[in-house]
Write a protein that holds these residues in place. Structure first.
Motif, PDB file in Angstrom:
ATOM      1  N   SER A  40     -79.145  24.730 -10.537  1.00 41.95           N
ATOM      2  CA  SER A  40     -77.727  24.918 -10.222  1.00 41.95           C
ATOM      3  C   SER A  40     -76.970  25.227 -11.501  1.00 41.95           C
ATOM      4  N   ARG A  41     -75.635  25.309 -11.400  1.00 41.07           N
ATOM      5  CA  ARG A  41     -74.847  25.777 -12.542  1.00 41.07           C
ATOM      6  C   ARG A  41     -74.654  24.734 -13.633  1.00 41.07           C
ATOM      7  N   LYS A  42     -74.462  23.480 -13.223  1.00 44.81           N
ATOM      8  CA  LYS A  42     -73.930  22.498 -14.172  1.00 44.81           C
ATOM      9  C   LYS A  42     -75.024  21.607 -14.752  1.00 44.81           C
ATOM     10  N   VAL A  67     -76.035  31.454  -9.253  1.00 47.93           N
ATOM     11  CA  VAL A  67     -76.748  32.411  -8.391  1.00 47.93           C
ATOM     12  C   VAL A  67     -76.062  33.778  -8.363  1.00 47.93           C
ATOM     13  N   ARG A  68     -74.824  33.856  -8.845  1.00 42.94           N
ATOM     14  CA  ARG A  68     -74.140  35.157  -8.920  1.00 42.94           C
ATOM     15  C   ARG A  68     -74.658  35.999 -10.076  1.00 42.94           C
ATOM     16  N   ASP A  69     -75.409  35.380 -10.971  1.00 45.82           N
ATOM     17  CA  ASP A  69     -75.892  36.038 -12.188  1.00 45.82           C
ATOM     18  C   ASP A  69     -77.375  36.368 -12.001  1.00 45.82           C
ATOM     19  N   ALA A  95     -73.902  27.244  -2.284  1.00 46.02           N
ATOM     20  CA  ALA A  95     -72.789  27.748  -1.466  1.00 46.02           C
ATOM     21  C   ALA A  95     -71.471  27.261  -2.028  1.00 46.02           C
ATOM     22  N   GLY A  96     -70.428  27.992  -1.700  1.00 43.20           N
ATOM     23  CA  GLY A  96     -69.067  27.563  -2.016  1.00 43.20           C
ATOM     24  C   GLY A  96     -68.218  27.715  -0.773  1.00 43.20           C
ATOM     25  N   ASN A  97     -67.262  26.818  -0.600  1.00 43.62           N
ATOM     26  CA  ASN A  97     -66.421  26.905   0.599  1.00 43.62           C
ATOM     27  C   ASN A  97     -65.103  26.179   0.378  1.00 43.62           C
ATOM     28  N   PHE A  98     -64.067  26.672   1.001  1.00 43.82           N
ATOM     29  CA  PHE A  98     -62.781  25.973   1.080  1.00 43.82           C
ATOM     30  C   PHE A  98     -62.064  26.508   2.311  1.00 43.82           C
ATOM     31  N   LEU A  99     -61.128  25.721   2.822  1.00 43.16           N
ATOM     32  CA  LEU A  99     -60.359  26.166   3.978  1.00 43.16           C
ATOM     33  C   LEU A  99     -59.186  26.999   3.501  1.00 43.16           C
ATOM     34  N   GLN A 100     -59.044  28.192   4.058  1.00 43.21           N
ATOM     35  CA  GLN A 100     -57.897  29.019   3.706  1.00 43.21           C
ATOM     36  C   GLN A 100     -57.675  30.069   4.794  1.00 43.21           C
ATOM     37  N   ALA A 101     -56.409  30.227   5.190  1.00 45.16           N
ATOM     38  CA  ALA A 101     -56.076  31.292   6.139  1.00 45.16           C
ATOM     39  C   ALA A 101     -56.331  32.650   5.479  1.00 45.16           C
ATOM     40  N   MET A 105     -55.518  34.270   1.747  1.00 51.81           N
ATOM     41  CA  MET A 105     -56.682  34.224   0.852  1.00 51.81           C
ATOM     42  C   MET A 105     -56.612  35.368  -0.159  1.00 51.81           C
ATOM     43  N   SER A 106     -56.849  35.068  -1.418  1.00 51.44           N
ATOM     44  CA  SER A 106     -56.844  36.149  -2.410  1.00 51.44           C
ATOM     45  C   SER A 106     -58.161  36.924  -2.302  1.00 51.44           C
ATOM     46  N   PRO A 107     -58.124  38.202  -2.681  1.00 52.06           N
ATOM     47  CA  PRO A 107     -59.368  38.980  -2.651  1.00 52.06           C
ATOM     48  C   PRO A 107     -60.465  38.314  -3.470  1.00 52.06           C
ATOM     49  N   ASN A 108     -60.070  37.706  -4.568  1.00 55.55           N
ATOM     50  CA  ASN A 108     -61.091  37.053  -5.404  1.00 55.55           C
ATOM     51  C   ASN A 108     -61.635  35.789  -4.734  1.00 55.55           C
ATOM     52  N   GLY A 109     -60.796  35.096  -3.962  1.00 56.38           N
ATOM     53  CA  GLY A 109     -61.281  33.933  -3.213  1.00 56.38           C
ATOM     54  C   GLY A 109     -62.332  34.359  -2.196  1.00 56.38           C
ATOM     55  N   PHE A 110     -62.043  35.448  -1.476  1.00 56.87           N
ATOM     56  CA  PHE A 110     -63.012  35.974  -0.496  1.00 56.87           C
ATOM     57  C   PHE A 110     -64.303  36.393  -1.203  1.00 56.87           C
ATOM     58  N   ARG A 197     -66.948  16.821   3.583  1.00 53.95           N
ATOM     59  CA  ARG A 197     -65.666  16.330   3.020  1.00 53.95           C
ATOM     60  C   ARG A 197     -64.633  17.441   2.971  1.00 53.95           C
ATOM     61  N   ARG A 198     -65.044  18.609   2.562  1.00 57.49           N
ATOM     62  CA  ARG A 198     -64.086  19.708   2.400  1.00 57.49           C
ATOM     63  C   ARG A 198     -63.548  20.214   3.728  1.00 57.49           C
ATOM     64  N   LEU A 199     -64.401  20.210   4.753  1.00 53.50           N
ATOM     65  CA  LEU A 199     -64.015  20.890   5.985  1.00 53.50           C
ATOM     66  C   LEU A 199     -63.691  19.971   7.148  1.00 53.50           C
TER      67      LEU A 199
HETATM   68  C1  HXC Z   1     -57.767  28.873  -1.764  1.00 51.27           C
HETATM   69  C2  HXC Z   1     -59.219  29.044  -3.535  1.00 51.27           C
HETATM   70  C3  HXC Z   1     -59.556  27.670  -3.405  1.00 51.27           C
HETATM   71  C4  HXC Z   1     -58.926  26.921  -2.360  1.00 51.27           C
HETATM   72  C5  HXC Z   1     -60.662  28.494  -5.067  1.00 51.27           C
HETATM   73  N1  HXC Z   1     -59.936  29.496  -4.573  1.00 51.27           N
HETATM   74  N2  HXC Z   1     -60.466  27.363  -4.376  1.00 51.27           N
HETATM   75  N3  HXC Z   1     -58.344  29.635  -2.718  1.00 51.27           N
HETATM   76  N4  HXC Z   1     -58.050  27.562  -1.560  1.00 51.27           N
HETATM   77  N5  HXC Z   1     -59.171  25.619  -2.178  1.00 51.27           N
HETATM   78  C6  HXC Z   1     -59.856  30.854  -5.097  1.00 51.27           C
HETATM   79  C7  HXC Z   1     -59.258  30.833  -6.491  1.00 51.27           C
HETATM   80  O1  HXC Z   1     -57.840  30.825  -6.458  1.00 51.27           O
HETATM   81  C8  HXC Z   1     -59.811  32.130  -7.098  1.00 51.27           C
HETATM   82  O2  HXC Z   1     -59.085  33.269  -6.681  1.00 51.27           O
HETATM   83  C9  HXC Z   1     -61.176  32.230  -6.444  1.00 51.27           C
HETATM   84  O3  HXC Z   1     -61.146  31.411  -5.257  1.00 51.27           O
HETATM   85  C10 HXC Z   1     -62.284  31.720  -7.360  1.00 51.27           C
HETATM   86  O4  HXC Z   1     -61.953  30.395  -7.754  1.00 51.27           O
HETATM   87  P1  HXC Z   1     -62.665  29.692  -9.001  1.00 51.27           P
HETATM   88  O5  HXC Z   1     -62.223  28.275  -9.033  1.00 51.27           O
HETATM   89  O6  HXC Z   1     -62.476  30.524 -10.229  1.00 51.27           O
HETATM   90  O7  HXC Z   1     -64.192  29.849  -8.584  1.00 51.27           O
HETATM   91  P2  HXC Z   1     -65.481  29.118  -9.095  1.00 51.27           P
HETATM   92  O8  HXC Z   1     -65.190  28.291 -10.324  1.00 51.27           O
HETATM   93  O9  HXC Z   1     -66.524  30.137  -9.164  1.00 51.27           O
HETATM   94  O10 HXC Z   1     -65.784  28.039  -7.935  1.00 51.27           O
HETATM   95  C11 HXC Z   1     -66.195  28.439  -6.655  1.00 51.27           C
HETATM   96  C12 HXC Z   1     -65.576  27.557  -5.543  1.00 51.27           C
HETATM   97  C13 HXC Z   1     -65.745  26.064  -5.884  1.00 51.27           C
HETATM   98  C14 HXC Z   1     -66.215  27.944  -4.220  1.00 51.27           C
HETATM   99  C15 HXC Z   1     -64.082  27.876  -5.484  1.00 51.27           C
HETATM  100  O11 HXC Z   1     -65.054  25.255  -4.951  1.00 51.27           O
HETATM  101  C16 HXC Z   1     -67.180  25.666  -5.959  1.00 51.27           C
HETATM  102  O12 HXC Z   1     -67.824  25.873  -6.978  1.00 51.27           O
HETATM  103  N6  HXC Z   1     -67.765  25.121  -4.874  1.00 51.27           N
HETATM  104  C17 HXC Z   1     -69.187  24.698  -4.823  1.00 51.27           C
HETATM  105  C18 HXC Z   1     -69.359  23.482  -3.964  1.00 51.27           C
HETATM  106  C19 HXC Z   1     -68.966  23.714  -2.495  1.00 51.27           C
HETATM  107  O13 HXC Z   1     -68.016  24.474  -2.195  1.00 51.27           O
HETATM  108  N7  HXC Z   1     -69.674  23.003  -1.609  1.00 51.27           N
HETATM  109  C20 HXC Z   1     -69.383  23.052  -0.189  1.00 51.27           C
HETATM  110  C21 HXC Z   1     -70.331  23.933   0.497  1.00 51.27           C
HETATM  111  S1  HXC Z   1     -70.093  23.640   2.256  1.00 51.27           S
HETATM  112  P3  HXC Z   1     -57.918  33.915  -7.614  1.00 51.27           P
HETATM  113  O14 HXC Z   1     -57.388  35.052  -6.799  1.00 51.27           O
HETATM  114  O15 HXC Z   1     -56.899  32.834  -7.835  1.00 51.27           O
HETATM  115  O16 HXC Z   1     -58.589  34.359  -8.876  1.00 51.27           O
HETATM  116  C22 HXC Z   1     -70.441  25.012   3.127  1.00 51.27           C
HETATM  117  C23 HXC Z   1     -70.412  25.031   4.632  1.00 51.27           C
HETATM  118  C24 HXC Z   1     -70.116  23.764   5.347  1.00 51.27           C
HETATM  119  O17 HXC Z   1     -70.739  25.983   2.586  1.00 51.27           O
HETATM  120  C25 HXC Z   1     -70.019  23.988   6.864  1.00 51.27           C
HETATM  121  C26 HXC Z   1     -69.586  22.703   7.631  1.00 51.27           C
HETATM  122  C27 HXC Z   1     -69.425  22.890   9.152  1.00 51.27           C
END
Ligand code: HXC
Ligand code: NAP
Length: 268
Positions: A40-42, A67-69, A95-101, A105-110, A197-199
């Motif tokens: 993983s990354r960290k 994994v993006r690299d 995987a990465g995930n967050f809740l956002q309409a 959602m920013s293009p970079n978030g998607f 927890r997130r969702l």
């Molecule tokens: C809106 C968000 C956001 C949030 C990040 N972004 N978090 N937008 N709401 N909560 C946007 C940022 O503003 C940015 O866009 C872009 O996403 C990238 O954010 P970074 O923080 O620079 O990204 P990064 O450091 O690469 O981190 C990726 C991450 C982070 C996904 C945002 O949360 C992470 O590393 N997550 C890994 C752990 C994880 O998510 N585990 C859960 C997996 S659960 P801008 O435009 O501002 O640049 C799962 C499914 C579960 O996958 C299903 C259950 C039913």
């Protein structure tokens, strides 16, 4: 027939294997005497996971890669195979995930979620391809219910996981000819995890409602998913390939939808 699930002398590589479901999968294989690599990354997450896994097996290796690299993923695989040889079981679960309409959602978030989940899974499979044992290797991708059930505030993850499902089926066609099986596990709501927890756990009421909607009346456990991974990687699943298998308590995929939507309204 007796089900023997020993993975002695097998090499299992788990991307995203330093926490939650994927760490549980890595631990299950370590307990079955496998040599296990987690990536993983960290650095701190890798070190903690390696220390935990060494309680179950001495043959544990950790590597850092995002994994993006594509290049970093390749280097992690080179280091893993230098330790333990060709890969018998490859798990792609970062995987990465967050809740956002979507409207907010920013293009970079998607793009970020597409890049981690979908492009990351391609990178992992593509870089591991040359090191997969032939015949006999088993690839397990981790997808999610959002791939098939549309959910509000999950446009990014839904698109990414749907892509993983089709990637799984497409590569099962191509690599099956070389004796490599490729499947995906789609977990339902798994308690005690970051995704949960997130969702799904924004409020206690939401969590209770989600549980009541699962036909088996309980959330899944990490062990539920790890057990399926052990089976899929074993010879007992030797004719299963190109399958996307839900492990969700029976239709939980559809029934957690209202809870997920309620969380989205709270958090968006
Ligand atoms: C809106 C968000 C956001 C949030 C990040 N972004 N978090 N937008 N709401 N909560 C946007 C940022 O503003 C940015 O866009 C872009 O996403 C990238 O954010 P970074 O923080 O620079 O990204 P990064 O450091 O690469 O981190 C990726 C991450 C982070 C996904 C945002 O949360 C992470 O590393 N997550 C890994 C752990 C994880 O998510 N585990 C859960 C997996 S659960 P801008 O435009 O501002 O640049 C799962 C499914 C579960 O996958 C299903 C259950 C039913
Ligand atoms: P988690 O604990 O957040 O685990 C994610 C893992 O991936 C961590 O080891 C993390 O470590 C690593 N990771 C994240 N981004 C990465 C990147 N860019 N490159 C490399 N590694 C990265 O998640 P979880 O909730 O257990 O979910 C695990 C899998 O199950 C995911 O594929 C998820 O979509 C799926 N799933 C979960 C649920 C659920 O209920 N939890 C339901 C359905 C599907 P680092 O931070 O060190 O990189």
């Amino acid at each position: 027939m007796e089900i023997a699930l020993s993975f002695k002398d097998r090499h299992v590589v788990v991307f995203g294997g330093t926490s939650g479901i994927n760490l549980g999968i890595a631990q299950a294989f370590a307990r079955q005497d496998a040599a296990v690599t987690v990536v993983s990354r960290k650095e701190a997450n890798v070190a903690a996971a390696v220390a935990l896994l060494r309680e179950s097996s001495t043959r544990i290796h950790g590597a850092m890669a995002d994994v993006r690299d594509f290049e970093a993923v390749g280097q992690a695989i080179v280091s893993a195979c230098a330790q333990f040889g060709p890969i018998d079981v490859l798990v792609s679960g970062a995987a990465g995930n967050f809740l956002q309409a979507a409207s907010r959602m920013s293009p970079n978030g998607f793009k970020t979620v597409i890049d981690i989940d979908l492009v990351g899974t391609f990178n992992v499979m593509r870089q591991a391809y040359g090191q997969l044992r032939r015949p006999g290797a088993s690839v397990i991708n981790i997808t999610a219910p959002q791939a098939v059930v549309a959910m509000r505030y999950q446009a990014h993850a839904s698109a990414a996981k749907a892509g993983i499902d089709q990637l799984t089926r497409a590569l099962a066609l191509e690599w099956g000819e070389e004796g490599i099986r490729i499947n995906a596990i789609s977990p339902g709501p798994i308690e005690g995890t970051e995704g949960f927890r997130r969702l799904l756990a924004a409020t206690p009421a939401q969590e209770t409602s989600a549980r009541e909607h699962v036909p088996l009346k309980r959330f899944g456990t990490i062990e539920d998913i790890a057990n399926l991974a052990l089976f899929l990687a074993s010879e007992h699943a030797g004719y299963i390939s190109g399958a996307v298998i839900p492990c969700d308590g029976g239709g939980a995929t559809e029934s957690v939808k209202p809870a997920l939507e309620a969380a989205g309204r709270l958090l968006a």
